[in-house]
Structure formats: C-alpha cells, structure tokens
Motif scaffolding. Structure first.
Motif, PDB file in Angstrom:
ATOM      1  N   GLU A 207       6.807  -0.946  -1.413  1.00  0.00           N
ATOM      2  CA  GLU A 207       5.945  -0.693  -0.251  1.00  0.00           C
ATOM      3  C   GLU A 207       4.506  -1.137  -0.490  1.00  0.00           C
ATOM      4  OE1 GLU A 207       4.838   3.620   0.262  1.00  0.00           O
ATOM      5  OE2 GLU A 207       6.457   3.811  -1.202  1.00  0.00           O
ATOM      6  N   SER A 428       6.826   2.791   8.852  1.00  0.00           N
ATOM      7  CA  SER A 428       7.817   3.009   7.797  1.00  0.00           C
ATOM      8  C   SER A 428       8.768   4.116   8.194  1.00  0.00           C
ATOM      9  CB  SER A 428       7.133   3.366   6.474  1.00  0.00           C
ATOM     10  OG  SER A 428       6.480   4.620   6.571  1.00  0.00           O
ATOM     11  N   ALA A 430      11.493   6.796   6.139  1.00  0.00           N
ATOM     12  CA  ALA A 430      12.039   7.301   4.883  1.00  0.00           C
ATOM     13  C   ALA A 430      13.219   8.205   5.189  1.00  0.00           C
ATOM     14  CB  ALA A 430      10.970   8.063   4.113  1.00  0.00           C
ATOM     15  N   LYS A 443      13.168   3.998   1.544  1.00  0.00           N
ATOM     16  CA  LYS A 443      11.985   3.832   2.381  1.00  0.00           C
ATOM     17  C   LYS A 443      11.926   2.379   2.811  1.00  0.00           C
ATOM     18  CE  LYS A 443       7.090   4.916   2.920  1.00  0.00           C
ATOM     19  NZ  LYS A 443       5.876   5.528   2.315  1.00  0.00           N
ATOM     20  N   ALA A 444      11.859   2.152   4.120  1.00  0.00           N
ATOM     21  CA  ALA A 444      11.783   0.805   4.672  1.00  0.00           C
ATOM     22  C   ALA A 444      10.605   0.744   5.628  1.00  0.00           C
ATOM     23  CB  ALA A 444      13.076   0.441   5.398  1.00  0.00           C
ATOM     24  N   GLY A 445       9.998  -0.429   5.702  1.00  0.00           N
ATOM     25  CA  GLY A 445       8.861  -0.542   6.601  1.00  0.00           C
ATOM     26  C   GLY A 445       8.305  -1.943   6.664  1.00  0.00           C
ATOM     27  N   GLU A 447       4.301  -4.194   7.596  1.00  0.00           N
ATOM     28  CA  GLU A 447       2.857  -4.120   7.848  1.00  0.00           C
ATOM     29  C   GLU A 447       2.358  -5.485   8.287  1.00  0.00           C
ATOM     30  OE1 GLU A 447       1.142  -4.704   3.341  1.00  0.00           O
ATOM     31  OE2 GLU A 447       1.892  -2.731   3.916  1.00  0.00           O
ATOM     32  N   TYR A 509       9.608  -4.446   3.750  1.00  0.00           N
ATOM     33  CA  TYR A 509      10.071  -4.010   2.439  1.00  0.00           C
ATOM     34  C   TYR A 509      11.188  -2.978   2.568  1.00  0.00           C
ATOM     35  CZ  TYR A 509       7.012  -0.047   3.519  1.00  0.00           C
ATOM     36  OH  TYR A 509       6.414   1.018   4.136  1.00  0.00           O
ATOM     37  N   ARG A 527      10.506  -6.935  -1.372  1.00  0.00           N
ATOM     38  CA  ARG A 527       9.454  -7.089  -0.377  1.00  0.00           C
ATOM     39  C   ARG A 527       9.410  -8.551   0.044  1.00  0.00           C
ATOM     40  NH1 ARG A 527       4.526  -4.281   0.703  1.00  0.00           N
ATOM     41  NH2 ARG A 527       2.887  -5.636   1.550  1.00  0.00           N
TER      42      ARG A 527
END
Length: 993
Positions: A207, A428, A430, A443-445, A447, A509, A527
C-alpha cells in the motif's frame, strides 16, 4: 504458495489459534474509536495489539491458548483491563466500558502503540514519534527535525540513503502531499498540530510506494468529547544566543525568533461532531556574515526578516456508528525580506519572498462488517511563491565579475516564481477471509495524484552588469560607471528558466498477511504504478504535450518467524521493489519544452552612461554587429532531447532484522538494509565519446601565471574534455589567419585533425545503465516505550557509493545537463556519495523527572561524512598540458562553468560531529489548567563543527584576483558554508487545559 499448500499440519496449526473480539463503549453507550487494545500472554512475552475502529470494534487474531491480560488505553479515559482465558482455537467476545478520566498533565501519556512491542502484523522497521516526544524533545520547530530522530535519517530529509528529500513520499494524515516539481514536502505544518510523525519504508507493504528514501506521514490532532486547549509562547532571543559564524563563513544563523500559538479542541455535538483549531505566528531574524570590504561590521547591517503565519482546522464527524468523516484545511504563509542574503549585497540588492499556501483534505471510513472496512480520501494543495527584487524588476543588477557569490548592488540578478499545486485521492478496502484453514488479512486499494509545477527564473532588467575592477576594489563605485573597468565591462544575458508541467501518479495494490501456525507469518503483496508527465512549451511555441509515460509492477514479500514461540525473539525479512514517484525534474529536459536558456557572458567595449542602462534584444544585436559587444563565454544549459526508453527509477530493497523483547517496555533491533537503484534517468549524448576530445593531467594556473592550489597542492585535472566544434573552429581560424592575435594550436593537434574531429550531438532523455547508487546499512536500535518515559538509542553504520547522487540526472549541479551530456561532470564521479555518515550514534530520551519536572535529551555523534574538491572550468584561468603546451582560453568557453571533481568523489572525510541538546519544563496545576515554564538548551557543548564546505577550488574574482590581488578567503576551498547550530537557549511559557 504457502497459503495454498496442502497438508493437515499447516491447517491444524492455524485452527489452533484463537481470536478475541468485541467493542468499546463510554458511559453514554457511544462507541469509542481510536483506543489501543493490547493482549499480553501471561508468563510470556507474546503480545498482540490493535486500535478500535469508528464503531468502537476491535479484533485480535492469531492468539495461542493461555491466560491474557487485556488492557485498553486512550487519552482522556481511565485505563481498563481484564484477565481472560482463551482456549485452543477459541473465538471469544468481550466488550469494555471506558470511563472519562480527568486529564493528568504532569505525566507523559503515550497515546500510540508502544514502540517497544514486537508486532508480527507486519514486516516493517518503522519509527513513530508521538506527541509527547515532540513536546518534550529539544528540536527546531520543523518536521525535518523530527524525521531526523529516525535511525539512518538526516535533518535535510535524506532517509536510508535516498537522494535527499526528493526521494521521499510525504503524506499528511495518510494523503499524498508531495511537491510535483522537485519532490519533497509541499506543506510545512506547525509541529504543535502533529499527533505523531511516522517514518516508514523498511519492509513497507504494497500500500506504500512512490519513494526510494522513506515515507513520512504526519498525523494531525483531532478533537474529542473533552474540551482541551492551550496557548504557548517561546523566544530565541539574541541575548541568549551565541554565534558559531566566523569571519570568512558564507553562512547564516538565527539571531532571534519569537513564536506564539494557540489551539483548542472539543465537541460540537457530543459523541458525534468534534473540532480542532490552531494558529501560529512566528517572527524571525537571521544574520549573515558581512563580505563587503567597504563595510567594517562583522555581520551584514541588514538582517533577514521573516514573518510566518499558520492556521489549521479539523472536523471529525460520526454520522452513524459505522461511519466516520474527517475534514481539515489550513493556510500557511511566509514573508521574507532579504531572502537568501549572503552578506555580499548592498543598496537594496535583495529579494523579497512570499509563499502563501492553502491545503485541505477529507477522509471517509465505513465499517462494513467484522474485519471489513472501506476508506476513501481526497486532498489538495496550492502555493504561489514569488521572490521579487526590492526595486522594480526592470532594474538590472550590478554583480562583480567572478565565480559564485559576488558583491551585488541595486538588484539581484534573477527573480523567481515557484508555483506548485496538487490534487490527490485514494480508496482502500480491508477484509479478512479464511481459506484452507488459514486466515488472510487482505487490503486492496488505489491512489491518484495530479500536480502542476510552474517555475520561472527571469533576469532582472534582461541583463546583469558584471564590472571587472582588477585590483582596484576600493576605487569601485557602483553608481559611477567610470570606476567599472579598463575600457570594457562584462555583461551577462540569459540563464533563464520557464517551466510549466503537469504530473500524474497513480497506483493500485493488493496486500495479504497470513498467519501460518503460531510462529510464521507471510506477507505477499503487489503494486502496479502509472506515471505520466506533461510539458507546456515556454514562449507559446506549441500546445501541451505528453513528455513521459511508464507503468511498472512492484512485487513485495515479507516473512516473520517467532523463533521462541513466545514473541520474545522474532526474525523479520522483506524484499521489495519501490518505484520513485514522478515529479517534473525528471523530464524538464524533454525536447520541445523550451525550458532552459543558455547564459552568455559578453564584453561591452565602452562605459555605460548609467548603471540603469539596459540593452534590449534589437539593440544588443546591433551592438554585436558593430563590435561593441563581443561574446566571450556561453554556459550551455539548454540541451534537450527526445524521450526514448523512459523507465521510472526504482530501488530494490532487502531488509533482514531481529527483534528482541526485553521486558514489557524495552525492545532491541538488529537490522541490515541493502538498496540498489536502477533505471536512473538522465539526458544522454549518445555521441559524447566522439563529440569531445580528452586531455589528461592538465595543470591549472591563474591569470598571473601562478599555480592554482588548494591545501597547498596544485590543481591537476586528471581528465579535461573540450568540445570538438571549438577545436575545429580554432584550427580553421589558424589555417586562414595564422597565429595572429595570439592564437595557438590546441595542445598536440595539427591542421589535419580537422578531418577526424566531429560534432554531432545526439541528445536523448532515457534511463542510464551506467548510473549507480548502492546502499548498505546496519542498525542496532534499542527502543523504550514506558507510559511515563520514552526514547531510543541507535548505532548505525552506512556505506553509500555511486556515481550519481540524485534520482533525476542533474540535481547536484542544478544548471547543467549532467555527466552524460557534459563528460567533464563525470570525471572522478564514482565514489563515496555525500550527505551520509559512515558511523552515527543517536540517543533521545524524554519523560517525567523528579520533583514535577519533565525533560528531554537528544544527542547525535557522527563521523565519516564525505566531501570532494571540485573545479569550475573558466576561461579566466590558464591550462597547461605538460607534454604539449598551453590551451588558448577561447577553447575553454565551450565547457565554461562545468564542475569537475579534482579527486575521486568523497575522497576526503569531514570532521567528527557531536551535538547535545536538552529540554526542561516544570508545570503548576491550577484547577483544570496547568501553567508551564520551559527551557531548551541547544549545543550545550558549544561545538562549532562545520557541516558544509565550499568545495570549489577556484574562487578568485577574475583575471585580476581579489581585493588584495589573490583569492578571497571565503572563496577558498574548505571555506565554511554551514556549521552546527550555535549554543543557544530558548525560553517559553504555556498554559494547557
């Protein structure tokens, strides 16, 4: 692979682990967010901890069977604990009730996770400096001072061998706050607004990205159900400050500083809506050493005067038990008279600077279920910094001829505009999931940030007069042009910058954390980053165009092994790739940007009737045709090239470490870090090998024929490169006119050499396989995290070597395109890189003392910083090839201004540096308020150790030498440019309620 591996043993081990979960409520039944929940296995050092979410829920997983002491802590509430027994594989629920406690100010409360506790939830070796440490440690009121508390970090922003602060990723409340033009931090908040400073990057999960140094996150304060606030005033008075400056130091230091600020926080709607407000005013004066022989004072008579204003506000809203919304915004401004003064200025030849900055951010969190949470954020920043002359910008500067800082009259040479802005957003999710008997914490997200950078450097009056008075300095009068020279006056044109860029950074990520049995955890992650940069050509020569674009993967893999089974000795290892975030300096030399302008030195034959006299472009051309203006040197700064095979730079990082728990409040770490940079970007001349001719062991003399020396040794250029186009021109001129006017053959050359010499520059902006930076570091760290005391001691060994000390190809020279265009810049460039101590000891401690006192100590002892002498090529000097004779000065104009390392980079070590700072305060309670007196003592040992030198070995004013006919002492190699802060005392008073 480990997660998916078959086998009953692994699944059985995972199924033996227990789980503890529940919720926290206050006396009114409202959820309590942000509380720390820690479970300690009795009779062992095993400990797990977490923080409650917006709904007050907590969850601890991976717990072996046994009896636990569970503690809940949060500032403003009484600590609550419970003894709970957990069976093998048991999932147990337990809720806690927190009761408000009167705030005890005369103790130090740690409000973040105990830094002396081993965490198996990640593979990071991070440093978190909490609010209590920031308050009690003796520091300058700058975020960089807090970052420097980290083992392996420095106050100028260099973290773990990264190329200064440009290699870091700066965040405010977890949201990007990077400068889109040159990297580094865009917003400088007051330290009093900060709840904690987090410095991470060693073993960081997927992340985190867009850095090659470290990630610096500033967590700002928030309001709560209790009304709190305070007012503080501090003074660094001139009468309490000594000086470390000496007669020939070209440096500045703070003379006096007056600082007032206040803050208040509390509820607007109890349990729902909270606020935090803060403001600060600072008045500061800096003094610089006088370097004008016409003035007798030690310090320049006009100090640098700065006024800083800052304001910040934050709203925290819980519209429902599962939701949390945070909005914040702020304003900072700094207005400085005599910005950048060096002691050479007179008659209003100064800059006046202003830098108004606005910033805002928003954050939304929602708990979707047990172990599942969603988060979204957005932020924006904008600044318009201007550095303008005291007089009108049409007034030309009068800057005496020579290298470096020179006596300056009427107006500085340049004015500046620096306008960065940025918008960023992120989201994100989680969640936890069990597969194959194992629990995954995912955890995925993603930016995205979009920034803009406008940089303008414009010459005042369109030109700068450069009088060359030889030995007659005391006869010079800037207002009387008859005293300016001997029939001609040098004048400078160009050297301007006009840059307009747009920068986009984006990433997605996925990170996983898997407990395999009771001892082993694996943290795989990946990532994907995207980077795009745009240029708008200067001078309306074309539309905005895309200059660079790249996309790349960052794989990460971490491993944690509990060697004892009781969390007392843990092995952590992590390998990962970290791509640098994009900023404009990577691609401002892309072809078509029309950004840089060459700087030209001309001789004007005659005397101007007035120092206000300027030449416009048409008049300049006419004077050149008539022979009254003659070009002498051109500093080539405008090289650009098409972008080919561009790849975003990255660093491959290996971190291996042992953590040893020593009781409840102490932890020791032994960490090894290896970093190797790759895909470093620079402008490259693919024909450099055939465009230049090299001479070896060239001797340098001044205009009087005396050897140029440093430390008693004559300057010898091991290699010197001259552009072939100038060599051919010299040979052809001799063929046509002979040696009339003192023309001589280039050493060792004959007329026939014109047939083999070529000049065909082929510039391209690309990755450079030959560029190297390697970093090895070993750290031994002891951390203490007692509620009333905290601190850290670290001993760090570092080895940082390479041939390029930046991430963008030409940062260290600023004006020139770099060693792959100008080969002189690559001479002796391989070696020890600067700004890194080979051995450094840091100790910082803070906490409650006896008799109601509180205090802090910070000391750093470092040795092994490296420096190397450089020579700036100039036609004002004479050059000699011992085997083939002297060079005509005209030949040097093709490479004028380029710096050359005289010795291999980093060949010389700087002196040992030792600094000790202290803080002491005493408070008196009166009702709910505490009145406090504070004192900070800086550099109590009174050291005056230099920390930065003049590395140039040629400092003469010009062909005639300095005022005494030689080199000015402040221009000599080794003249000090910066020292450690002088011994000084800061006094303060505060009231807190």
């Amino acid at each position: 692979l480990l997660a998916a591996a078959p086998g009953g043993a692994v699944r059985a081990a995972a199924q033996e682990m227990g789980r503890l979960e529940g919720a926290l409520r206050d006396a009114a039944g409202a959820p309590v967010a942000g509380a720390r929940v820690e479970a300690q296995l009795q009779g062992a050092a095993f400990q797990r901890g977490t923080t409650t979410d917006a709904s007050g829920a907590y969850r601890l997983t991976g717990l072996p069977a046994g009896r636990y002491l569970v503690q809940v802590r949060l500032l403003g509430y009484a600590t609550t604990e419970a003894a709970l027994a957990l069976g093998r594989g048991e999932a147990r629920g337990h809720d806690f009730l927190l009761r408000v406690r009167a705030l005890v100010i005369d103790t130090v409360t740690v409000t973040t996770r105990n830094p002396a506790t081993i965490s198996r939830e990640d593979t990071e070796f991070a440093t978190v400096v909490n609010e209590a440490a920031i308050r009690l440690l003796p520091m300058r009121p700058e975020v960089r001072e807090v970052v420097a508390l980290t083992p392996g970090a420095r106050a100028d922003g260099q973290v773990w061998g990264g190329a200064t602060q440009q290699a870091n990723n700066y965040q405010l409340d977890g949201i990007s706050a990077n400068h889109p033009g040159v990297g580094g931090d865009l917003v400088q908040p007051s330290l009093s607004w900060i709840e904690s400073v987090e410095v991470r990057g060693l073993g960081a999960a997927a992340e985190h990205g867009n850095f090659q140094g470290g990630l610096v996150n500033l967590v700002t304060k928030s309001g709560g159900n209790r009304l709190e606030g305070g007012f503080r005033a501090a003074v660094d008075a001139a009468s309490l400050t000594s000086t470390n400056l000496q007669q020939y130091d070209v440096a500045s230091e703070t003379d006096a500083r007056y600082d007032v600020e206040g803050e208040v926080r509390g509820p607007i709607v109890r349990d729902r809506l909270f606020y935090y407000l803060a403001g600060q005013l600072v008045h500061r004066t800096d003094r610089v050493v006088n370097h004008l022989a016409t003035r007798e004072e030690f310090f320049a008579p006009d100090p640098v005067v700065a006024l800083e204003a800052r304001a910040f506000g934050k709203l925290s809203w819980a519209p429902a038990r599962r939701d949390q919304v945070t909005l914040s915004g702020g304003y900072t401004d700094q207005r400085v008279d005599r910005f950048g003064a060096t002691g050479y200025e007179e008659y209003d030849a100064y800059l006046r600077a202003s830098a108004p900055t606005l910033f805002f951010s928003g954050l939304y969190r929602r708990l979707l279920g047990a172990g599942t949470a969603f988060e979204a954020s957005a932020a924006g920043f904008t600044r318009d910094e201007r550095r303008v002359p005291f007089l009108h910008d049409s007034v030309p500067g009068v800057v005496l001829y020579g290298e470096g800082d020179r006596p300056t009259y009427r107006s500085p040479a340049m004015r500046h505009r620096l306008a960065p802005s940025s918008l960023s957003a992120g989201a994100s999710l989680a969640w936890e999931m069990r597969t194959g008997g194992l629990t995954h914490q995912f955890k995925a997200g993603g930016e995205l940030s979009a920034g803009r950078w406008i940089h303008e450097r414009i010459r005042n009056g369109g030109m700068t007069w450069r009088p060359d008075f030889g030995r007659y300095y005391h006869a010079f009068n800037h207002a009387d042009t008859r005293t300016w020279g001997r029939g001609f006056v040098p004048v400078t044109f160009g050297g301007e910058v006009r840059l307009n860029t747009d920068v986009h950074n984006a990433a997605a990520y996925l990170q996983d954390h898997i407990d395999i049995g009771s001892r082993v955890s694996v943290s795989p992650g990946v990532r994907l980053g995207w980077w795009t940069g745009y240029l708008t050509p200067a001078g309306d020569v074309g539309p905005r165009f895309r200059a660079v674009r790249d996309r790349a993967w960052d794989p990460r893999l971490g491993l944690t092994v509990d060697l004892t089974g009781s969390n007392q000795l843990v092995l952590k290892g992590h390998w990962g790739r970290y791509h640098q975030g994009l900023f404009a300096q990577f691609y401002d030399r892309a072809e078509g940007g029309n950004v840089f302008q060459n700087e030209q030195l001309w001789y004007y034959f005659g005397m101007p009737e007035s120092p206000w006299r300027t030449f416009g472009p048409r008049e300049r051309d006419a004077l050149a045709l008539s022979g009254k203006l003659q070009l002498q040197e051109e500093f080539r700064q405008n090289q650009t090239g098409p972008v080919e095979n561009y790849r975003q730079p990255y660093v491959d990082q290996l971190v291996v470490g042992l953590e040893r728990q020593m009781g409840r409040w102490w932890k020791a770490e032994l960490v090894y870090v290896n970093r190797r940079n790759a895909n470093m970007v620079a402008l490259v001349d693919r024909n450099a090998a055939t465009n230049y001719t090299m001479w070896e062991n060239v001797l340098v003399y001044d205009a009087a024929g005396e050897p140029v020396t440093y430390d008693g040794e004559q300057v010898v250029l091991r290699r010197m490169y001259l552009a072939n186009y100038m060599l051919v021109d010299q040979l052809k001129t001799i063929a046509q006119r002979g040696t009339v006017g003192g023309l001589i053959f280039p050493p060792g050359m004959v007329l026939a050499d014109t047939l083999r010499l070529t000049w065909d520059p082929d510039y391209v902006l690309t990755t450079v396989p030959e560029a190297r930076r390697t970093f090895h570091q070993a750290q031994f760290v002891v951390r203490m995290g007692h509620p009333r005391h905290g601190g850290m001691a670290s001993l760090v060994w570092t080895r940082l070597r390479g041939n390029l000390d930046n991430v963008s190809g030409y940062h260290e020279s600023q004006l020139f395109a770099g060693p792959y265009v100008n080969p002189n810049q690559g001479v002796n460039a391989d070696g020890w890189l600067a700004n890194s101590s080979q051995l450094e000891l840091k100790v910082w401690l803070y906490g409650a003392l006896r008799w109601g006192f509180r205090g802090g100590l910070f000391t750093t002892q470092s040795m092994g910083d490296r420096v190397a002498p450089t020579y700036n090529l100039s036609s004002a000097y004479a050059y000699d090839d011992p085997e083939h004779g002297r060079f005509h000065p005209r030949l040097i104009t093709s490479v004028a201004g380029q710096p050359v390392f005289v010795l291999p980079r980093g060949e010389r070590a700087m002196p040992f540096r030792s600094v000790v700072d202290l803080h002491l305060e005493r408070g008196v309670r009166q009702g709910r308020a505490e009145w406090t007196l504070t004192m900070d003592a800086f550099n109590v040992l009174g050291m005056s150790t230099p920390t930065r030198y003049n590395t140039a070995v040629n400092g003469a004013i010009g062909a005639g030498g300095g005022p005494s006919g030689g080199v000015e002492p402040e221009r000599e190699f080794g003249a000090v440019r910066e020292r450690v802060r002088p011994r000084s005392v800061r006094l303060g008073a505060a009231v807190r309620f």
